[in-house]
Design a protein around this motif. Structure first.
Motif, PDB file in Angstrom:
ATOM      1  N   UNK A   8       6.019  11.369 -19.843  1.00  0.00           N
ATOM      2  CA  UNK A   8       7.456  11.616 -19.701  1.00  0.00           C
ATOM      3  C   UNK A   8       7.846  11.658 -18.228  1.00  0.00           C
ATOM      4  N   UNK A   9       6.991  12.210 -17.402  1.00  0.00           N
ATOM      5  CA  UNK A   9       7.239  12.261 -15.964  1.00  0.00           C
ATOM      6  C   UNK A   9       7.248  10.849 -15.373  1.00  0.00           C
ATOM      7  N   UNK A  10       6.328  10.001 -15.831  1.00  0.00           N
ATOM      8  CA  UNK A  10       6.276   8.629 -15.331  1.00  0.00           C
ATOM      9  C   UNK A  10       7.518   7.838 -15.734  1.00  0.00           C
ATOM     10  N   UNK A  11       8.034   8.091 -16.916  1.00  0.00           N
ATOM     11  CA  UNK A  11       9.222   7.364 -17.388  1.00  0.00           C
ATOM     12  C   UNK A  11      10.435   7.624 -16.509  1.00  0.00           C
ATOM     13  N   UNK A  12      10.493   8.794 -15.894  1.00  0.00           N
ATOM     14  CA  UNK A  12      11.645   9.183 -15.085  1.00  0.00           C
ATOM     15  C   UNK A  12      11.589   8.630 -13.669  1.00  0.00           C
ATOM     16  N   UNK A  13      10.439   8.108 -13.247  1.00  0.00           N
ATOM     17  CA  UNK A  13      10.264   7.684 -11.863  1.00  0.00           C
ATOM     18  C   UNK A  13      10.706   6.237 -11.656  1.00  0.00           C
ATOM     19  N   UNK A  14      11.106   5.952 -10.415  1.00  0.00           N
ATOM     20  CA  UNK A  14      11.469   4.581 -10.054  1.00  0.00           C
ATOM     21  C   UNK A  14      10.202   3.794  -9.718  1.00  0.00           C
ATOM     22  N   UNK A  15      10.369   2.502  -9.488  1.00  0.00           N
ATOM     23  CA  UNK A  15       9.215   1.645  -9.203  1.00  0.00           C
ATOM     24  C   UNK A  15       8.545   2.051  -7.888  1.00  0.00           C
ATOM     25  N   UNK A  16       9.331   2.409  -6.888  1.00  0.00           N
ATOM     26  CA  UNK A  16       8.728   2.809  -5.611  1.00  0.00           C
ATOM     27  C   UNK A  16       7.941   4.107  -5.761  1.00  0.00           C
ATOM     28  N   UNK A  17       8.468   5.037  -6.555  1.00  0.00           N
ATOM     29  CA  UNK A  17       7.740   6.281  -6.800  1.00  0.00           C
ATOM     30  C   UNK A  17       6.469   6.014  -7.601  1.00  0.00           C
ATOM     31  N   UNK A  18       6.544   5.069  -8.539  1.00  0.00           N
ATOM     32  CA  UNK A  18       5.345   4.707  -9.303  1.00  0.00           C
ATOM     33  C   UNK A  18       4.293   4.077  -8.404  1.00  0.00           C
ATOM     34  N   UNK A  19       4.733   3.254  -7.458  1.00  0.00           N
ATOM     35  CA  UNK A  19       3.783   2.641  -6.523  1.00  0.00           C
ATOM     36  C   UNK A  19       3.110   3.699  -5.652  1.00  0.00           C
ATOM     37  N   UNK A  20       3.873   4.699  -5.221  1.00  0.00           N
ATOM     38  CA  UNK A  20       3.290   5.792  -4.435  1.00  0.00           C
ATOM     39  C   UNK A  20       2.292   6.581  -5.274  1.00  0.00           C
ATOM     40  N   UNK A  21       2.645   6.811  -6.539  1.00  0.00           N
ATOM     41  CA  UNK A  21       1.751   7.520  -7.462  1.00  0.00           C
ATOM     42  C   UNK A  21       0.465   6.717  -7.676  1.00  0.00           C
ATOM     43  N   UNK A  22       0.599   5.394  -7.754  1.00  0.00           N
ATOM     44  CA  UNK A  22      -0.556   4.515  -7.943  1.00  0.00           C
ATOM     45  C   UNK A  22      -1.502   4.590  -6.750  1.00  0.00           C
ATOM     46  N   UNK A  23      -0.951   4.564  -5.560  1.00  0.00           N
ATOM     47  CA  UNK A  23      -1.781   4.661  -4.354  1.00  0.00           C
ATOM     48  C   UNK A  23      -2.525   5.997  -4.323  1.00  0.00           C
ATOM     49  N   UNK A  24      -1.827   7.066  -4.668  1.00  0.00           N
ATOM     50  CA  UNK A  24      -2.458   8.392  -4.664  1.00  0.00           C
ATOM     51  C   UNK A  24      -3.571   8.461  -5.713  1.00  0.00           C
ATOM     52  N   UNK A  25      -3.336   7.874  -6.877  1.00  0.00           N
ATOM     53  CA  UNK A  25      -4.345   7.901  -7.933  1.00  0.00           C
ATOM     54  C   UNK A  25      -5.572   7.081  -7.534  1.00  0.00           C
ATOM     55  N   UNK A  26      -5.362   5.955  -6.869  1.00  0.00           N
ATOM     56  CA  UNK A  26      -6.495   5.138  -6.431  1.00  0.00           C
ATOM     57  C   UNK A  26      -7.310   5.859  -5.354  1.00  0.00           C
ATOM     58  N   UNK A  27      -6.628   6.586  -4.477  1.00  0.00           N
ATOM     59  CA  UNK A  27      -7.348   7.378  -3.467  1.00  0.00           C
ATOM     60  C   UNK A  27      -8.167   8.476  -4.138  1.00  0.00           C
ATOM     61  N   UNK A  28      -7.559   9.114  -5.149  1.00  0.00           N
ATOM     62  CA  UNK A  28      -8.275  10.166  -5.865  1.00  0.00           C
ATOM     63  C   UNK A  28      -9.496   9.603  -6.581  1.00  0.00           C
ATOM     64  N   UNK A  29      -9.358   8.423  -7.179  1.00  0.00           N
ATOM     65  CA  UNK A  29     -10.479   7.789  -7.856  1.00  0.00           C
ATOM     66  C   UNK A  29     -11.593   7.463  -6.871  1.00  0.00           C
ATOM     67  N   UNK A  30     -11.236   6.970  -5.701  1.00  0.00           N
ATOM     68  CA  UNK A  30     -12.233   6.684  -4.674  1.00  0.00           C
ATOM     69  C   UNK A  30     -12.987   7.953  -4.291  1.00  0.00           C
ATOM     70  N   UNK A  31     -12.229   9.041  -4.070  1.00  0.00           N
ATOM     71  CA  UNK A  31     -12.871  10.307  -3.689  1.00  0.00           C
ATOM     72  C   UNK A  31     -13.778  10.826  -4.794  1.00  0.00           C
ATOM     73  N   UNK A  32     -13.330  10.697  -6.048  1.00  0.00           N
ATOM     74  CA  UNK A  32     -14.162  11.154  -7.160  1.00  0.00           C
ATOM     75  C   UNK A  32     -15.445  10.335  -7.267  1.00  0.00           C
ATOM     76  N   UNK A  33     -15.344   9.039  -7.089  1.00  0.00           N
ATOM     77  CA  UNK A  33     -16.540   8.187  -7.142  1.00  0.00           C
ATOM     78  C   UNK A  33     -17.499   8.527  -6.005  1.00  0.00           C
TER      79      UNK A  33
END
Length: 67
Positions: A8-33
């Motif tokens: 529901x939170x993702x549905x409310x976000x714009x494309x630029x906010x989704x892109x920022x969220x994507x970058x943060x998630x990829x950084x988190x995945x890198x750190x977890x790996x």
């Protein structure tokens, strides 16, 4: 449920906010790996959660671009 509120939170976000969220998630995945490779990660299921969140974000970005 945690996933439903996240979606529901993702549905409310714009494309630029989704892109920022994507970058943060990829950084988190890198750190977890990295932590997993050095045996510092206790909760290995978090890697799969982050991968699924990246897929969800990509799905919403694709849907927003097709509208």
């Amino acid at each position: 449920m945690k996933n439903k509120s996240y979606i529901e939170d993702l549905k409310k976000k714009s494309v630029t906010e989704l892109n920022e969220e994507l970058v943060a998630a990829k950084k988190e995945l890198f750190n977890l790996r990295f932590q997993n490779a050095t045996n510092q990660l206790d909760n290995t299921s978090r890697i799969n959660e982050v991968k699924k969140n990246i897929a969800r974000i990509n799905t919403f970005i694709t849907a927003a671009n097709n509208q």
